[in-house]
Design a protein around this motif. Structure first.
Motif, PDB file in Angstrom:
ATOM      1  N   THR A  79      37.926  48.919 -41.173  1.00 42.85           N
ATOM      2  CA  THR A  79      38.265  47.581 -40.689  1.00 42.85           C
ATOM      3  C   THR A  79      38.706  47.627 -39.231  1.00 42.85           C
ATOM      4  OG1 THR A  79      38.943  46.926 -42.900  1.00 42.85           O
ATOM      5  CG2 THR A  79      39.729  45.570 -41.087  1.00 42.85           C
ATOM      6  N   TRP A  80      39.548  48.576 -38.887  1.00 46.23           N
ATOM      7  CA  TRP A  80      40.078  48.632 -37.521  1.00 46.23           C
ATOM      8  C   TRP A  80      39.062  49.140 -36.514  1.00 46.23           C
ATOM      9  CZ3 TRP A  80      45.511  51.133 -38.441  1.00 46.23           C
ATOM     10  CH2 TRP A  80      46.389  50.148 -38.867  1.00 46.23           C
ATOM     11  N   ILE A  81      38.334  50.183 -36.879  1.00 41.11           N
ATOM     12  CA  ILE A  81      37.496  50.875 -35.903  1.00 41.11           C
ATOM     13  C   ILE A  81      36.014  50.712 -36.207  1.00 41.11           C
ATOM     14  CG2 ILE A  81      36.976  53.114 -34.873  1.00 41.11           C
ATOM     15  CD1 ILE A  81      39.868  53.917 -35.737  1.00 41.11           C
ATOM     16  N   GLY A  82      35.616  50.988 -37.422  1.00 39.48           N
ATOM     17  CA  GLY A  82      34.210  51.088 -37.765  1.00 39.48           C
ATOM     18  C   GLY A  82      33.421  49.798 -37.691  1.00 39.48           C
ATOM     19  N   VAL A  83      34.056  48.677 -38.005  1.00 30.14           N
ATOM     20  CA  VAL A  83      33.345  47.405 -38.023  1.00 30.14           C
ATOM     21  C   VAL A  83      32.843  47.040 -36.624  1.00 30.14           C
ATOM     22  CG1 VAL A  83      33.618  44.934 -38.471  1.00 30.14           C
ATOM     23  CG2 VAL A  83      34.530  46.583 -40.065  1.00 30.14           C
ATOM     24  N   ALA A 119      38.694  42.989 -43.774  1.00 32.28           N
ATOM     25  CA  ALA A 119      40.138  42.838 -43.978  1.00 32.28           C
ATOM     26  C   ALA A 119      40.430  42.435 -45.422  1.00 32.28           C
ATOM     27  CB  ALA A 119      40.707  41.808 -43.005  1.00 32.28           C
ATOM     28  N   VAL A 120      39.605  41.565 -45.978  1.00 27.09           N
ATOM     29  CA  VAL A 120      39.778  41.165 -47.383  1.00 27.09           C
ATOM     30  C   VAL A 120      39.492  42.339 -48.310  1.00 27.09           C
ATOM     31  CG1 VAL A 120      38.836  39.697 -49.208  1.00 27.09           C
ATOM     32  CG2 VAL A 120      39.344  38.733 -46.993  1.00 27.09           C
ATOM     33  N   VAL A 121      38.462  43.120 -47.999  1.00 22.40           N
ATOM     34  CA  VAL A 121      38.130  44.298 -48.817  1.00 22.40           C
ATOM     35  C   VAL A 121      39.287  45.294 -48.790  1.00 22.40           C
ATOM     36  CG1 VAL A 121      36.586  46.287 -48.969  1.00 22.40           C
ATOM     37  CG2 VAL A 121      35.649  44.020 -48.589  1.00 22.40           C
ATOM     38  N   THR A 122      39.870  45.511 -47.622  1.00 20.09           N
ATOM     39  CA  THR A 122      41.010  46.425 -47.505  1.00 20.09           C
ATOM     40  C   THR A 122      42.204  45.917 -48.301  1.00 20.09           C
ATOM     41  OG1 THR A 122      40.272  47.099 -45.314  1.00 20.09           O
ATOM     42  CG2 THR A 122      42.562  47.546 -45.867  1.00 20.09           C
ATOM     43  N   ALA A 123      42.515  44.633 -48.158  1.00 21.25           N
ATOM     44  CA  ALA A 123      43.627  44.056 -48.917  1.00 21.25           C
ATOM     45  C   ALA A 123      43.374  44.171 -50.418  1.00 21.25           C
ATOM     46  CB  ALA A 123      43.837  42.597 -48.514  1.00 21.25           C
ATOM     47  N   ALA A 124      42.135  43.970 -50.840  1.00 25.60           N
ATOM     48  CA  ALA A 124      41.808  44.085 -52.268  1.00 25.60           C
ATOM     49  C   ALA A 124      41.998  45.517 -52.757  1.00 25.60           C
ATOM     50  CB  ALA A 124      40.383  43.621 -52.516  1.00 25.60           C
ATOM     51  N   ALA A 125      41.645  46.502 -51.929  1.00 22.60           N
ATOM     52  CA  ALA A 125      41.810  47.899 -52.333  1.00 22.60           C
ATOM     53  C   ALA A 125      43.289  48.238 -52.528  1.00 22.60           C
ATOM     54  CB  ALA A 125      41.190  48.822 -51.294  1.00 22.60           C
TER      55      ALA A 125
END
Length: 123
Positions: A106-110, A69-75
């Motif tokens: 984040t939603w599915i793959g993790v 989630a942090v990686v996504t927000a950073a992107a």
């Protein structure tokens, strides 16, 4: 989030127009506004998750779902930064599909990663 999906589709359209030297400046507002709204909701969700997690013991436990989630927000923050600085338009627009792929991870793959099987975020 549908906001990010709309922005990603519009970024593909704008990338196509850039390759044909026919840039539509109004399309940038169709890209930027959903990203701003979606990013606001993403950050609000992360903040509420931290508060909710305190009820279970810790504000932030650095499990795989929270890290992604942090990686996504950073992107998405990188996209916003590049857009506001008016950096290379093609590279800036290519950030959106990359960020959307990170969002899907984040939603599915993790959930399919082995360390996540012990996480409280496995659904």
């Amino acid at each position: 989030m549908p906001c990010f999906a709309v922005a990603t589709i519009a970024s593909f359209i704008q990338l196509n127009k850039i390759s044909k030297n026919c840039v539509n400046t109004q399309l940038y507002s169709l890209i930027d506004n959903p990203v701003y709204v979606g990013f606001g909701f993403l950050m609000l969700g992360m903040l509420m998750e931290c508060i909710w997690a305190k009820a279970w013991g810790h504000y932030w436990s650095w499990d795989p779902k929270e890290i992604w989630a942090v990686v996504t927000a950073a992107a998405y923050l990188v996209y916003i930064h590049m857009r506001l600085r008016r950096l290379h338009p093609r590279l800036t627009l290519m950030m959106l599909p990359l960020a959307y792929i990170l969002l899907m991870i984040t939603w599915i793959g993790v959930n399919y990663l082995p360390p996540t099987q012990k996480s409280i975020h496995t659904y």
